[in-house]
Design an enzyme around this catalytic site. Structure first.
Site, short mmCIF file in Angstrom:
data_model
loop_
_atom_site.label_atom_id
_atom_site.label_comp_id
_atom_site.label_asym_id
_atom_site.label_seq_id
_atom_site.Cartn_x
_atom_site.Cartn_y
_atom_site.Cartn_z
CB VAL A 8 -4.41 -11.32 -0.61
CG1 VAL A 8 -5.70 -11.02 -1.35
CG2 VAL A 8 -4.66 -12.20 0.60
N GLY B 176 -4.53 -9.23 6.11
CA GLY B 176 -3.65 -8.28 6.79
C GLY B 176 -3.65 -8.50 8.30
CD GLU C 24 8.39 9.11 16.36
OE1 GLU C 24 7.72 9.30 17.38
OE2 GLU C 24 8.23 8.11 15.62
CG ASP D 273 -2.70 3.17 7.42
OD1 ASP D 273 -3.44 3.69 8.28
OD2 ASP D 273 -1.46 3.12 7.53
N GLY E 92 -1.94 -6.53 10.42
CA GLY E 92 -1.44 -5.29 11.04
C GLY E 92 -2.39 -4.89 12.15
CG PHE E 93 -1.76 -1.30 14.53
CD1 PHE E 93 -1.58 -1.68 15.84
CD2 PHE E 93 -0.75 -0.61 13.90
CE1 PHE E 93 -0.43 -1.39 16.52
CE2 PHE E 93 0.42 -0.30 14.57
CZ PHE E 93 0.59 -0.69 15.88
N GLY E 94 -5.21 -3.16 12.14
CA GLY E 94 -6.64 -3.33 11.87
C GLY E 94 -7.05 -4.79 11.85
C1 LIG Z 1 7.21 4.33 10.80
C2 LIG Z 1 5.76 4.45 11.23
C3 LIG Z 1 5.46 5.00 12.46
C4 LIG Z 1 4.13 5.09 12.88
N1 LIG Z 1 3.87 5.63 14.10
C5 LIG Z 1 2.59 5.65 14.55
C6 LIG Z 1 2.30 6.13 15.86
O1 LIG Z 1 3.20 6.54 16.60
N2 LIG Z 1 1.01 6.11 16.28
C7 LIG Z 1 0.00 5.65 15.47
O2 LIG Z 1 -1.16 5.63 15.90
N3 LIG Z 1 0.24 5.22 14.23
C8 LIG Z 1 1.51 5.21 13.74
N4 LIG Z 1 1.77 4.77 12.48
C9 LIG Z 1 0.65 4.44 11.59
C10 LIG Z 1 0.12 3.05 11.86
O3 LIG Z 1 1.18 2.12 11.96
C11 LIG Z 1 -0.83 2.67 10.73
O4 LIG Z 1 -1.87 3.61 10.69
C12 LIG Z 1 -1.41 1.28 10.98
O5 LIG Z 1 -0.39 0.31 10.94
C13 LIG Z 1 -2.49 0.93 9.95
O6 LIG Z 1 -2.96 -0.34 10.23
P1 LIG Z 1 -3.47 -1.28 9.07
O7 LIG Z 1 -4.00 -2.51 9.73
O8 LIG Z 1 -4.39 -0.53 8.17
O9 LIG Z 1 -2.19 -1.61 8.18
P2 LIG Z 1 -0.81 -2.26 8.61
O10 LIG Z 1 -0.62 -2.21 10.08
O11 LIG Z 1 0.21 -1.64 7.75
O12 LIG Z 1 -0.97 -3.79 8.23
C14 LIG Z 1 -1.13 -4.24 6.92
C15 LIG Z 1 -0.82 -5.72 6.89
O13 LIG Z 1 -1.27 -6.26 5.67
C16 LIG Z 1 -0.30 -7.14 5.15
N5 LIG Z 1 -0.48 -7.16 3.70
C17 LIG Z 1 -0.42 -6.09 2.86
N6 LIG Z 1 -0.69 -6.48 1.59
C18 LIG Z 1 -0.92 -7.81 1.63
C19 LIG Z 1 -1.23 -8.79 0.65
N7 LIG Z 1 -1.40 -8.46 -0.63
N8 LIG Z 1 -1.37 -10.06 1.05
C20 LIG Z 1 -1.21 -10.43 2.35
N9 LIG Z 1 -0.91 -9.55 3.32
C21 LIG Z 1 -0.77 -8.25 2.97
C22 LIG Z 1 1.02 -6.54 5.61
O14 LIG Z 1 2.05 -7.51 5.63
C23 LIG Z 1 0.66 -6.02 6.99
O15 LIG Z 1 0.89 -6.99 7.99
C24 LIG Z 1 3.09 4.66 12.03
C25 LIG Z 1 3.40 4.11 10.78
C26 LIG Z 1 4.72 4.00 10.39
C27 LIG Z 1 5.05 3.39 9.05
#
Ligand SMILES: Cc1cc2nc3c(=O)[nH]c(=O)nc-3n(C[C@H](O)[C@H](O)[C@H](O)COP(=O)(O)OP(=O)(O)OC[C@H]3O[C@@H](n4cnc5c(N)ncnc54)[C@H](O)[C@@H]3O)c2cc1C
Length: 441
Positions: A81, A13, A173, A307, A15-17
């Site tokens: 994955v 992943g 929003e 998340d 994303g942010f994490g």
């Molecule tokens: C519309 C929206 C608005 C938001 N606004 C805010 C805000 O204003 N402030 C705030 O703090 N938070 C906000 N959030 C929440 C924040 O974006 C999430 O809490 C954050 O993105 C979580 O990070 P993460 O790394 O857990 O997952 P994510 O950032 O969702 O990243 C997950 C990554 O894993 C990848 N992935 C998933 N499954 C697989 C797989 N099987 N194989 C390979 N890759 C995979 C995805 O492609 C993605 O890149 C918002 C969320 C959304 C949807």
């Protein structure tokens, strides 16, 4: 020889994490592989601006490979994955290949939950990815085009009804931004219809919108939404969704565009991870409960963050599903790997609450930073500043600032193209036998 022995860290992943873990491990004596099914990192807080034509996808997303180009010990792999073999320490990819690891960090995030009604998704899409945002933008713009065509050809048109289900930050929003487009931005461009007559309805099952905010702020948000012309329906549970209408209580309401902004369903990888841990069961949202050091109970070498995980931090409060929490967890997981390698004890995760914000239309917002509660224009300025700072990449920041200035001063939106197919419920022949709708609260 010592190079061969460098520990391998696989991060699932970007994303942010996952990205924050990768950045923290850059330049450290480990070999990192970041795997994502997409080639880009998405700044999700600004997705709604792509969905409502303020920004273009390229302004809020950057290729992971580019972001990590200077990290010589980090390789980026684009792949899906599908599972894990924990005893053999392998990550399984959808093409049948595998990645070996010494440490694994899983940050695969979450999507929307339709509470057992996945069939609603096609008629009420949610907002999580760039593709979702572009799809929503298409539906919203097509709805105005449909009304203009009908009005031009027949002298009348079906009402412009937008329904947003879920009064959390994303729902608020989206509702504010759609009301803004209809009243401020599109009004001058359409000749046969009056776009200011569009109804934007926000449905929330609980007694107030933005329920995670203090009551005073959520009331202010509701007031600001109403000033923009949004109909706010609280205590209004949506019980059915069809292509051109939704059911609230026992009343059917005709809709042209329905958007879904509620419910959390963690990545299906959560269940697979839980099965590998010791006495681990996912919660109702599919999140994996983790140990204070962010590892999967029973598997010290596997970290689950963002998340996809659930945790109460040292103060006993649940860590929220927010970007800032995922970023902090990514850094903390990377730190704990480095502590292991130095032979030190791991540190329990402590969440630093930096506050939350939500915008309401073009110049209003609410913000909570510790005990400080802001609303209106000041909160909106704070929101602008914080989001510009957090956006990844100097180029993106400049482009977004330029777009925001332009749309604020000129009341114009540059990203209003309808691209791709026109497969949206609004664009197909309408079925409008639904009885007329509720008006206001
Ligand atoms: C519309 C929206 C608005 C938001 N606004 C805010 C805000 O204003 N402030 C705030 O703090 N938070 C906000 N959030 C929440 C924040 O974006 C999430 O809490 C954050 O993105 C979580 O990070 P993460 O790394 O857990 O997952 P994510 O950032 O969702 O990243 C997950 C990554 O894993 C990848 N992935 C998933 N499954 C697989 C797989 N099987 N194989 C390979 N890759 C995979 C995805 O492609 C993605 O890149 C918002 C969320 C959304 C949807």
């Amino acid at each position: 020889m010592s190079e061969l022995k460098r520990p391998k860290v696989v991060i699932v992943g970007g994303g942010f994490g996952g990205l924050s873990a990768a950045k923290k491990l850059a330049g450290k004596p480990v070999d990192v592989t970041l795997v994502d099914r997409k080639n880009h990192h998405t700044f999700q807080p600004l997705l709604y601006q792509v969905a409502t034509s303020v920004l273009s996808p390229g302004q809020i997303a950057s290729p992971l490979r580019h972001i990590l180009r200077r990290a010589s010990n980090v390789e980026v792999i684009m792949a899906e994955v599908t599972g894990f073999e924990a005893d053999a320490r392998r990550v399984l990819l959808n093409d049948g290949s595998e990645l070996q690891y010494d440490y694994l960090i899983v940050a695969a995030g979450a999507r929307h939950s339709y509470f057992g009604h996945d069939e609603w998704e096609k008629d009420a899409p949610g907002l999580k990815t760039i593709e979702d945002a572009v799809g929503i933008r298409r539906r919203v713009l097509l709805e105005f085009e449909r009304a203009e065509r009908e009005a031009y050809l027949t002298g009348q048109h079906e009402p412009l009804n937008f329904a947003i289900i879920g009064g959390g930050p994303t729902g608020v929003e989206l509702a504010g931004a759609i009301a803004d487009i209809a009243r401020q931005i599109l009004a001058r461009d359409f000749k046969a219809i009056d776009t200011t007559k569009a109804r934007v309805m926000l449905f929330e099952g609980m007694p107030r919108v933005l329920g995670v905010y203090p009551e005073g702020l959520s009331r202010k948000a509701e007031k600001q939404l109403k000033e923009l012309g949004v109909e706010v329906h609280t205590n209004s549970l949506v019980t059915a969704v069809e292509s051109n209408r939704i059911k609230v209580g026992d009343q059917w309401i005709p809709t042209g565009v329905t958007l879904w902004a509620t419910g959390v369903a963690a990545s299906p990888l959560g269940k697979k991870l839980a099965a590998l841990g010791k006495n681990v069961q996912v919660d109702r949202a599919g999140r994996v409960p983790i140990a204070p050091d962010l590892s999967l109970p029973g598997r010290r070498e596997i970290f689950v963050i963002g998340d996809l995980s659930s945790l109460k931090d040292a103060s006993g409060k649940p860590v929220p599903g927010l970007g800032s929490a995922a970023i902090q967890e990514g850094k903390a997981a990377a730190d704990n790997i480095m502590r292991d390698l130095r032979g030190e004890d791991r540190a329990p995760f402590k969440y630093w609450d930096k506050g939350t914000m939500a915008t309401i239309g073009r110049r209003r917002a609410i913000a909570q930073v510790g005990r400080l509660h802001l609303s209106g224009y000041l909160a909106w300025l704070a929101w602008l500043f914080v989001h510009l700072i957090l956006l990844i990449g100097f180029r993106n920041r400049l482009m977004v600032l330029r777009e925001w200035l332009w749309s604020y001063l000129m009341r114009e939106r540059s990203a209003r193209l309808i691209t791709g197919d026109t497969d949206a419920p609004t664009w197909n022949p309408r079925r409008s036998e639904a009885p007329d709708a509720i008006h206001g609260d």
